[in-house]
Write an enzyme that holds these catalytic residues in place. Structure first.
Site, PDB file in Angstrom:
ATOM      1  N   TYR A 227       0.405  -1.244   0.007  1.00 34.35           N
ATOM      2  CA  TYR A 227       0.307   0.023   0.137  1.00 34.35           C
ATOM      3  C   TYR A 227       1.099   1.241   0.390  1.00 34.35           C
ATOM      4  O   TYR A 227       1.059   2.294  -0.753  1.00 34.35           O
ATOM      5  CB  TYR A 227      -1.120  -0.514   1.592  1.00 34.35           C
ATOM      6  CG  TYR A 227      -2.097   1.237   1.296  1.00 34.35           C
ATOM      7  CD1 TYR A 227      -3.461   0.904   0.138  1.00 34.35           C
ATOM      8  CD2 TYR A 227      -1.938   1.814   1.946  1.00 34.35           C
ATOM      9  CE1 TYR A 227      -4.350   2.102   0.301  1.00 34.35           C
ATOM     10  CE2 TYR A 227      -2.807   3.308   2.654  1.00 34.35           C
ATOM     11  CZ  TYR A 227      -4.442   2.746   1.787  1.00 34.35           C
ATOM     12  OH  TYR A 227      -4.837   4.161   1.920  1.00 34.35           O
ATOM     13  N   ASP A 228       1.889   1.017   0.999  1.00 32.63           N
ATOM     14  CA  ASP A 228       2.172   2.840   1.406  1.00 32.63           C
ATOM     15  C   ASP A 228       3.387   3.210  -0.227  1.00 32.63           C
ATOM     16  O   ASP A 228       3.556   3.713  -0.736  1.00 32.63           O
ATOM     17  CB  ASP A 228       3.854   1.963   2.185  1.00 32.63           C
ATOM     18  CG  ASP A 228       3.201   2.189   3.876  1.00 32.63           C
ATOM     19  OD1 ASP A 228       1.907   2.185   3.690  1.00 32.63           O
ATOM     20  OD2 ASP A 228       4.055   2.126   4.705  1.00 32.63           O
ATOM     21  N   GLU A 229       3.999   2.047  -0.572  1.00 32.50           N
ATOM     22  CA  GLU A 229       4.921   2.026  -2.068  1.00 32.50           C
ATOM     23  C   GLU A 229       3.992   2.417  -2.780  1.00 32.50           C
ATOM     24  O   GLU A 229       4.965   2.834  -3.901  1.00 32.50           O
ATOM     25  CB  GLU A 229       6.247   0.326  -2.105  1.00 32.50           C
ATOM     26  CG  GLU A 229       7.280   0.733  -0.870  1.00 32.50           C
ATOM     27  CD  GLU A 229       7.939   1.612  -1.212  1.00 32.50           C
ATOM     28  OE1 GLU A 229       7.854   2.690  -1.302  1.00 32.50           O
ATOM     29  OE2 GLU A 229       8.770   1.985   0.208  1.00 32.50           O
ATOM     30  N   GLY A 230       2.601   1.018  -2.781  1.00 38.39           N
ATOM     31  CA  GLY A 230       1.951   1.941  -4.053  1.00 38.39           C
ATOM     32  C   GLY A 230       1.190   2.936  -4.419  1.00 38.39           C
ATOM     33  O   GLY A 230       1.517   3.444  -5.831  1.00 38.39           O
TER      34      GLY A 230
ATOM     35  N   ASN B 131      -5.765   9.582   8.377  1.00 35.48           N
ATOM     36  CA  ASN B 131      -6.485   8.807   9.080  1.00 35.48           C
ATOM     37  C   ASN B 131      -8.083   9.048   8.908  1.00 35.48           C
ATOM     38  O   ASN B 131      -8.407  10.320   9.658  1.00 35.48           O
ATOM     39  CB  ASN B 131      -6.436   8.187  10.743  1.00 35.48           C
ATOM     40  CG  ASN B 131      -5.879   7.103  10.396  1.00 35.48           C
ATOM     41  OD1 ASN B 131      -4.326   7.753  10.514  1.00 35.48           O
ATOM     42  ND2 ASN B 131      -5.813   6.311  11.378  1.00 35.48           N
TER      43      ASN B 131
ATOM     44  N   SER C 269     -13.967   1.242  13.878  1.00 37.47           N
ATOM     45  CA  SER C 269     -14.854   1.165  13.815  1.00 37.47           C
ATOM     46  C   SER C 269     -14.655  -0.173  14.136  1.00 37.47           C
ATOM     47  O   SER C 269     -15.314  -1.196  15.371  1.00 37.47           O
ATOM     48  CB  SER C 269     -14.932   0.292  12.191  1.00 37.47           C
ATOM     49  OG  SER C 269     -13.838   0.128  11.646  1.00 37.47           O
TER      50      SER C 269
ATOM     51  N   GLN D 164       0.373   4.115  20.884  1.00 35.89           N
ATOM     52  CA  GLN D 164       0.823   4.659  19.474  1.00 35.89           C
ATOM     53  C   GLN D 164      -0.309   5.884  19.133  1.00 35.89           C
ATOM     54  O   GLN D 164      -1.457   5.786  19.826  1.00 35.89           O
ATOM     55  CB  GLN D 164       0.561   3.424  18.524  1.00 35.89           C
ATOM     56  CG  GLN D 164      -0.589   3.333  18.133  1.00 35.89           C
ATOM     57  CD  GLN D 164      -0.994   1.919  19.088  1.00 35.89           C
ATOM     58  OE1 GLN D 164      -0.324   1.819  20.327  1.00 35.89           O
ATOM     59  NE2 GLN D 164      -1.039   1.379  18.983  1.00 35.89           N
TER      60      GLN D 164
ATOM     61  N   ARG E 118       0.965  10.309  14.450  1.00 38.02           N
ATOM     62  CA  ARG E 118       0.683  10.477  13.203  1.00 38.02           C
ATOM     63  C   ARG E 118      -0.124  11.253  12.984  1.00 38.02           C
ATOM     64  O   ARG E 118      -1.201  11.569  14.136  1.00 38.02           O
ATOM     65  CB  ARG E 118      -0.152   9.428  12.192  1.00 38.02           C
ATOM     66  CG  ARG E 118      -0.385   9.709  10.446  1.00 38.02           C
ATOM     67  CD  ARG E 118      -1.087   8.705  10.414  1.00 38.02           C
ATOM     68  NE  ARG E 118      -0.083   7.878   9.859  1.00 38.02           N
ATOM     69  CZ  ARG E 118      -0.742   6.340   9.789  1.00 38.02           C
ATOM     70  NH1 ARG E 118      -2.225   6.483  10.039  1.00 38.02           N
ATOM     71  NH2 ARG E 118      -0.021   5.295   8.795  1.00 38.02           N
TER      72      ARG E 118
END
Ligand code: UDP
Length: 317
Positions: A151-154, A180, A195, A215, A283
């Protein structure tokens, strides 16, 4: 077949059956556009767009965006891709193809019709960030071969494609890095923290906090986010982004769990489970640029948005 509608802009939303996409399709229809939604319903749901189907300005095309498609468009919002870690890790190769081939097909369509194109990029491009809060000029700290990399690199690859189309062809691109986001229409089995916690609390099941729960994440209510996306699309040709869109209010997962427990008057207990690999430690978006360029900032605080989301899940459980 896609119908053209005279005197209306035709706006394509790839991934229009998903959580964000369905809200965006509705908002675009409310503004008087002809909206075409493409989705293969890997993670999107037909029920999200069911209320839109009776609108004569709404078209649905069930299609995989890794395969090319062609019809007239004025604007494209490229959202198609499973976005929750459990969904995008289920078939990581398909996720990577969706981000990269999906971007190429959407960009080629924009090129063909001289359309404006918006990319739903992500805070994941910052990885496990070493700079906090994250400004757009931070290049990130991403593991290139971990379980989140598909996902991140995509999404990083898609960003580079967008800017290469801009440099090579002058394509009118708009790249948003979405942090988010939560709200109605999230999947019950989405696996994301908001959720999960709400459903667990409503069912008086244990609240599953991963790691030590210290986190942090910053949660944006979906209506605020969609407003930001539309403002970015409507910005002038010089505005390409990347622009962070998210709510800078930052909370630990334990704080979120406490809020949800209180709101739902739940008897659930908090339990601790292993932290998934490469889970970012903190984040928070720096949204100075979005304020400057778009005059945008989120207006719905977490407590208010959580209340609306709890009501939604109460209705469907
Ligand atoms: N998380 C958690 N319990 C859950 C689901 C997620 O504690 O049931 C944590 C997860 O480890 C992460 C944070 O919540 O630190 C946000 O996870 P999510 O999957 O919602 O989004 P992302 O990690 O992509 O920001």
């Amino acid at each position: 077949m896609i119908r053209g509608t005279k005197n209306k802009k035709t706006v394509l939303v790839t991934g229009g059956g998903g959580f964000l996409g369905s809200h965006l399709c509705k908002a675009l229809l409310d503004c008087g556009n002809h909206v075409v939604c493409i989705d293969n319903f890997i993670s999107g749901r037909l029920s999200n767009i069911e209320p839109l189907k009776k609108n004569p300005d709404f078209d649905l095309l069930i299609h995989d965006v890794t395969e090319p498609y062609n019809f007239y468009v004025d604007e494209i919002f490229n959202l198609a891709c499973p976005a929750s870690p459990i969904f995008y890790q289920r078939d990581p190769i398909a996720t990577y193809k969706t981000t990269v081939l999906g971007a190429i097909n959407a960009l080629d369509l924009a090129l063909k019709w001289n359309a404006k194109i918006f990319q739903a990029s992500t805070s994941e491009v910052y990885g496990d960030a070493l700079v906090h809060p994250q400004p757009e000029n931070y290049w990130g700290n991403v593991n290139p071969h971990g379980i989140r990399s598909c996902y991140d690199e995509g999404k990083r690859g898609a960003e580079s494609l967008f800017f290469d189309y801009r440099r090579k062809h002058g394509t009118d691109i708009k790249v948003a890095r979405i942090f988010n986001t939560y709200g109605p229409n999230m999947n019950v089995d989405d696996g994301r923290v908001v959720s999960n916690f709400i459903i667990q609390a409503l069912q008086n099941r244990d609240i599953t906090v991963y790691g030590d729960g210290k986190q942090t994440r910053s949660f944006c209510y979906v209506d605020d986010l969609v407003r930001g996306m539309m403002l970015l699309m409507d910005s002038g040709n010089g505005v390409t982004g990347p622009v962070n869109l998210g709510n800078p209010g930052e909370f630990t997962m334990l704080e979120l769990a406490e809020k949800v427990l209180k709101l739902t008057c739940s008897k659930s207990k908090i339990i601790f489970m292993p932290l998934p690999d490469d889970d970012p430690k903190m984040r928070r978006p720096d949204i100075t640029l979005a304020g400057k360029l778009l005059g945008w900032r989120p207006e719905i605080p977490l407590d208010e948005g959580l209340k609306l989301t709890v009501e939604y899940f109460k209705g469907i459980l």
